[in-house]
Design an enzyme around this catalytic site. Structure first.
Site, PDB file in Angstrom:
ATOM      1  N   ARG A 111       6.691   0.479   7.865  1.00 18.81           N
ATOM      2  CA  ARG A 111       6.746   0.062   6.453  1.00 18.81           C
ATOM      3  C   ARG A 111       5.759  -1.067   6.193  1.00 18.81           C
ATOM      4  NH1 ARG A 111      12.987  -0.438   7.086  1.00 18.81           N
ATOM      5  NH2 ARG A 111      13.702   1.708   6.824  1.00 18.81           N
ATOM      6  N   ARG A 120      29.922   1.885   9.619  1.00 19.02           N
ATOM      7  CA  ARG A 120      28.755   1.255   9.008  1.00 19.02           C
ATOM      8  C   ARG A 120      28.385   2.074   7.777  1.00 19.02           C
ATOM      9  NH1 ARG A 120      22.500   2.193   9.935  1.00 19.02           N
ATOM     10  NH2 ARG A 120      21.706   0.420   8.774  1.00 19.02           N
ATOM     11  N   ASN A 169      28.523   4.814  13.496  1.00 12.14           N
ATOM     12  CA  ASN A 169      27.307   4.651  12.708  1.00 12.14           C
ATOM     13  C   ASN A 169      26.717   6.041  12.529  1.00 12.14           C
ATOM     14  OD1 ASN A 169      24.801   4.137  11.611  1.00 12.14           O
ATOM     15  ND2 ASN A 169      24.228   2.574  13.097  1.00 12.14           N
ATOM     16  N   HIS A 205      20.452  -4.923   6.654  1.00 16.30           N
ATOM     17  CA  HIS A 205      20.680  -5.573   7.963  1.00 16.30           C
ATOM     18  C   HIS A 205      21.729  -6.680   7.865  1.00 16.30           C
ATOM     19  CE1 HIS A 205      16.279  -4.484   9.250  1.00 16.30           C
ATOM     20  NE2 HIS A 205      17.112  -3.482   9.499  1.00 16.30           N
ATOM     21  N   GLU A 229      25.868  -5.452  16.149  1.00 14.05           N
ATOM     22  CA  GLU A 229      26.415  -5.046  14.861  1.00 14.05           C
ATOM     23  C   GLU A 229      27.732  -4.300  15.009  1.00 14.05           C
ATOM     24  OE1 GLU A 229      23.076  -3.760  11.992  1.00 14.05           O
ATOM     25  OE2 GLU A 229      22.148  -3.668  13.973  1.00 14.05           O
TER      26      GLU A 229
END
Length: 364
Positions: free
Chosen positions: A223, A73, A7, A162, A346
């Site tokens: 956010r 990823r 990643n 995601h 993940e």
């Protein structure tokens, strides 16, 4: 068979080494501060070299060639990629095209791919896209009510992110419920510093909260999530804020941090709220209210819901959020959905998908 999962972020590389076909984690690590002044690692290529040497020095491999598959990823696959793919020149070209859609992430993802190709050309590389799981969303759910020409020419639409996490916990939920995923309707909720929620019907994602960028949807750490977009014009005209400063405000200074004035860390905000801090309590209320609204709307979209699943840092560790967000859900629905907390993984999902695609398609 050993599978390395990478990643690559803008200034970091996270990695995990797995053994397949019976998945087992062998080693994991993180290289940070790539390219920063006080770092000895100047580029992603050097970081990848460090990953390989660290794994070898730790005794997990005798030769780099023992790593047969490298799963990457990749944040944005645009509309081109609906599934993981074995990487070739054409795939690299498409990832490069999508840099305009993910300028902070795809360049680093691509640097990792190119570096691995040079360091270990014998390994088969696989790209697993954050956006891929959401590519089953129907047009009426991903098209914004803007002039359609903006979609046709510039691909402005909802993509969602995601995806690997939502995909993983959906599969794990199917195991726990003892049913095939294709027979389940699920609501999956990824709550970390970034937050998103997806509606999954008969194993396929039909809606998700993040949109053209990860800014849309739920309230997050920094956010804002959904707001009236005219606020952007107001900030520009009345406060004289530049587009760049508004971008920073909405992405870096809003959410839990913005409302609480304290932190983007949910644990710190919750602790302050429990001690009587009114702004922290308001931040939590705003956070949960937005989540409840999405859960309610996805129940309406799905009709029947077998399970509501929470995952990621907040979702896995805050019983308070799970309880508050699902309060009343059992009395509201005739067939009460299960409420599950499932740790996401993940990297394992990327490894499993990479293994599957290589075994199915081989080298392009």
């Amino acid at each position: 068979m050993k599978i390395l999962v990478l990643n690559c972020g803008s200034s970091s590389v996270k990695y995990k080494l797995f053994r397949f076909p019976h998945p087992r984690l062998i080693e994991k690590g993180l290289i940070e501060k790539i390219g920063e002044k006080d770092s000895s690692v100047r580029t992603h290529h050097e970081a990848i070299e460090r990953v390989f040497s660290d794994i070898k020095e730790a005794g997990f491999i005798k030769s780099f060639k023992e790593i047969e598959i490298i799963g990457h990823r990749v944040v944005h696959g645009g509309e081109k990629f609906k599934d993981p793919v074995v990487i070739n020149r054409g795939v690299i070209k498409e990832i490069r095209k999508n840099i305009k859609l993910a300028p902070l992430h795809n360049p680093a993802n691509l640097e990792g791919i190119i570096a691995c190709g040079k360091i270990l050309p014998s390994a088969r590389q696989v790209a697993v896209f954050d956006t891929a799981f959401h590519q089953t969303i129907p047009p009426f759910a991903y098209i914004y009510a803007l002039p359609l020409e903006l979609y046709k020419k510039y691909k402005i639409r909802r993509y969602g992110f995601h995806g690997t996490s939502h995909h993983y916990v959906a599969h794990e939920a199917a195991k726990l419920l003892g049913k095939p995923l294709r027979k389940l309707n699920l609501i999956t909720i990824h709550l970390g510093n970034g937050c998103s929620i997806s509606a999954i019907k008969k194993g396929k994602c039909i809606d998700t909260s993040m949109g053209f960028t990860p800014l849309e949807g739920l309230v997050m750490g920094t956010r804002c999530g959904n707001i009236d977009t005219a606020i952007v014009f107001y900030l520009h005209r009345q406060l004289g804020m530049s587009i760049e400063s508004i971008d920073i405000l909405l992405n870096k200074k809003s959410g839990l941090l913005g409302v609480s004035g304290l932190s983007n860390d949910f644990r710190k905000v919750k602790s302050a709220a429990d001690k009587g801090n009114k702004e922290a309590r308001l931040a939590l209320d705003v956070f949960v209210y937005a989540l409840k609204k999405y859960i309610g709307s996805y129940i309406m979209v799905l009709g029947k819901v077998d399970a509501v699943i929470f995952t990621a840092g907040i979702g896995e560790n805050s019983r308070w959020v799970v309880r508050e967000a699902t309060k009343g859900i059992k009395s509201m629905l005739k067939d009460s959905p299960k409420v599950l907390v499932i740790p996401t993984n993940e990297e394992l999902m990327i490894a499993a998908l990479a293994y599957k695609v290589v075994k199915t398609k081989g080298t392009p």
